[in-house]
Design an enzyme around this catalytic site. Sequence first.
Site, PDB file in Angstrom:
ATOM      1  CB  SER A 232       4.892 -21.087  19.802  1.00 56.23           C
ATOM      2  OG  SER A 232       5.143 -19.921  20.536  1.00 56.23           O
TER       3      SER A 232
ATOM      4  CE1 TYR B  22       4.258 -24.292  24.857  1.00 58.48           C
ATOM      5  CE2 TYR B  22       5.592 -22.301  24.639  1.00 58.48           C
ATOM      6  CZ  TYR B  22       4.472 -23.032  24.303  1.00 58.48           C
ATOM      7  OH  TYR B  22       3.569 -22.524  23.406  1.00 58.48           O
TER       8      TYR B  22
ATOM      9  CE  LYS C 148       3.802 -25.422  21.321  1.00 60.05           C
ATOM     10  NZ  LYS C 148       2.663 -26.284  20.968  1.00 60.05           N
TER      11      LYS C 148
HETATM   12  C1  WQD Z   1       2.718 -10.639  26.817  1.00 64.85           C
HETATM   13  C2  WQD Z   1       3.347  -9.346  27.314  1.00 64.85           C
HETATM   14  C3  WQD Z   1       4.719  -9.587  29.278  1.00 64.85           C
HETATM   15  C4  WQD Z   1       1.516 -10.772  31.996  1.00 64.85           C
HETATM   16  C5  WQD Z   1       3.891 -16.514  26.016  1.00 64.85           C
HETATM   17  C6  WQD Z   1       4.743 -17.677  25.610  1.00 64.85           C
HETATM   18  C7  WQD Z   1       4.473 -18.042  24.184  1.00 64.85           C
HETATM   19  C8  WQD Z   1       3.020 -18.348  23.973  1.00 64.85           C
HETATM   20  C9  WQD Z   1       2.157 -17.238  24.505  1.00 64.85           C
HETATM   21  C10 WQD Z   1       1.757 -20.107  25.119  1.00 64.85           C
HETATM   22  C11 WQD Z   1       4.801  -9.505  27.753  1.00 64.85           C
HETATM   23  C12 WQD Z   1       3.502  -8.744  29.574  1.00 64.85           C
HETATM   24  C13 WQD Z   1       2.225 -10.383  30.886  1.00 64.85           C
HETATM   25  C14 WQD Z   1       1.369  -9.848  33.058  1.00 64.85           C
HETATM   26  C15 WQD Z   1       2.634  -8.227  31.806  1.00 64.85           C
HETATM   27  N1  WQD Z   1       2.763 -19.626  24.484  1.00 64.85           N
HETATM   28  N2  WQD Z   1       2.771  -9.125  30.783  1.00 64.85           N
HETATM   29  N3  WQD Z   1       1.928  -8.606  32.927  1.00 64.85           N
HETATM   30  O1  WQD Z   1       5.286 -13.959  27.037  1.00 64.85           O
HETATM   31  O2  WQD Z   1       4.621 -12.955  24.820  1.00 64.85           O
HETATM   32  O3  WQD Z   1       4.237 -15.366  25.239  1.00 64.85           O
HETATM   33  O4  WQD Z   1       2.537 -16.865  25.824  1.00 64.85           O
HETATM   34  O5  WQD Z   1       1.096 -20.908  25.273  1.00 64.85           O
HETATM   35  O6  WQD Z   1       5.233 -19.130  23.852  1.00 64.85           O
HETATM   36  O7  WQD Z   1       6.098 -17.331  25.769  1.00 64.85           O
HETATM   37  O8  WQD Z   1       2.823 -13.735  26.381  1.00 64.85           O
HETATM   38  O9  WQD Z   1       0.784 -12.952  27.504  1.00 64.85           O
HETATM   39  O10 WQD Z   1       2.673 -13.867  28.911  1.00 64.85           O
HETATM   40  O11 WQD Z   1       2.956 -11.657  27.795  1.00 64.85           O
HETATM   41  O12 WQD Z   1       3.115  -7.100  31.752  1.00 64.85           O
HETATM   42  O13 WQD Z   1       0.771 -10.135  34.099  1.00 64.85           O
HETATM   43  O14 WQD Z   1       2.636  -8.935  28.483  1.00 64.85           O
HETATM   44  O15 WQD Z   1       5.848  -9.080  29.922  1.00 64.85           O
HETATM   45  O16 WQD Z   1       5.462  -8.343  27.384  1.00 64.85           O
HETATM   46  P1  WQD Z   1       4.376 -13.950  25.895  1.00 64.85           P
HETATM   47  P2  WQD Z   1       2.240 -13.110  27.703  1.00 64.85           P
END
Ligand code: WQD
Length: 345
Positions: A127, A152, A156
């Site tokens: 990741s 987590y 990785k």
């Molecule tokens: C994306 C953007 C949030 C939800 C995570 C893990 C990574 C990988 C993928 C998984 C961010 C914003 C999110 C919401 C929002 N692993 N957001 N409202 O955090 O980049 O990555 O998931 O299996 O290891 O860290 O992905 O989709 O959670 O967020 O505004 O309700 O969307 O702040 O900027 P992230 P995400």
Amino acid sequence: MAKRVLVSGGAGYIGSHVTVELIAAGYDVVVADNMSNCDMTCFEGVRKITGRDDIPFEQIDCCDAAAVEKLFTDYQIDAVIHFAAFKAVGESVAKPIMYYRNNLVSFLNILESAGRHGGCNVLFSSSATVYGEAEDLPVTEKTPRLPATSPYGNTKQMCEDILRDVVAATASSQGVIKGIALRYFNPIGAHPSALIGELPRGVPNNLVPFITQTAIGKRECLSIFGNDYPTEDGTCLRDYIDIVDLAKAHVAAVSRMLDGKMKEGYEIFNIGTGRPVSVYELVTAFEKVNGLKLNYRFVDRRPGDVMAIWADTSLANEELGWKAERTVEETLASAWAWEKHLAGK
Ligand code: WQD
């Protein structure tokens, strides 16, 4: 005879899309999954899409060393793609032992059995989280990893290192285990058939499932975490990679291993689009392509979020001969088609 790929965690979101693409590319597959975070929906979808109801499915837990060993005895396995792992960042902070035990032991069992059966090629699903809050963007595979901010993320990093060390140890003796780690950016979307896609349990943590569930009426309002970041529109930047494009990268990487094209015993590739997209841009694109209005509001930043991350994908483009192709609009349309499919609409 076709080469056989073991897909551990193959009934899940990424694993099911990868299984479809492996079969389309002519590989035999055996899927192993303990069904701890999914049901048979996606595997049934894989059977429908491929028209193959003979894909072997083994309901086993990869933490069970004897069960993994039996898998390697029952099947001639040429390559493994290892997805079987827990993946919720927040849960890993609350339950670190559960995460370390599950994510590390399952991988060690696979590597041990692979070695015992004459070795095979191992692809690990890593990741972009390993980069943390990188200073220089976009990140290349040479960008230093930063200390993980969750168990987590740490699993990785640890699994990457385990694979590197196991490859180094076998290279001197039998040269049998070769390894690739693919560092995914933010996988989103669903298969164009809308027969497989992401199936979050409970309240989604990730952005796109939260968007589609809000649009369908399962959630009242999307919270956008932070609009005061020093970016153009104040929201975070990510590299959203289409799930089918991501799946195809796995086929390219497996072929590279099986066709003897690797330049080193252990290689790492970033899998993204190379394009940063803000949360606000993604929400707006979703509304536009699907012709609807989404209920959203801006709230405080989410602790632990990095402001911006996107990939330099030149290594994957050149070495794997792979490139992300679907547009973010196509991907967001597929995510919405999948949510509607789930709702029976
Ligand atoms: C994306 C953007 C949030 C939800 C995570 C893990 C990574 C990988 C993928 C998984 C961010 C914003 C999110 C919401 C929002 N692993 N957001 N409202 O955090 O980049 O990555 O998931 O299996 O290891 O860290 O992905 O989709 O959670 O967020 O505004 O309700 O969307 O702040 O900027 P992230 P995400």
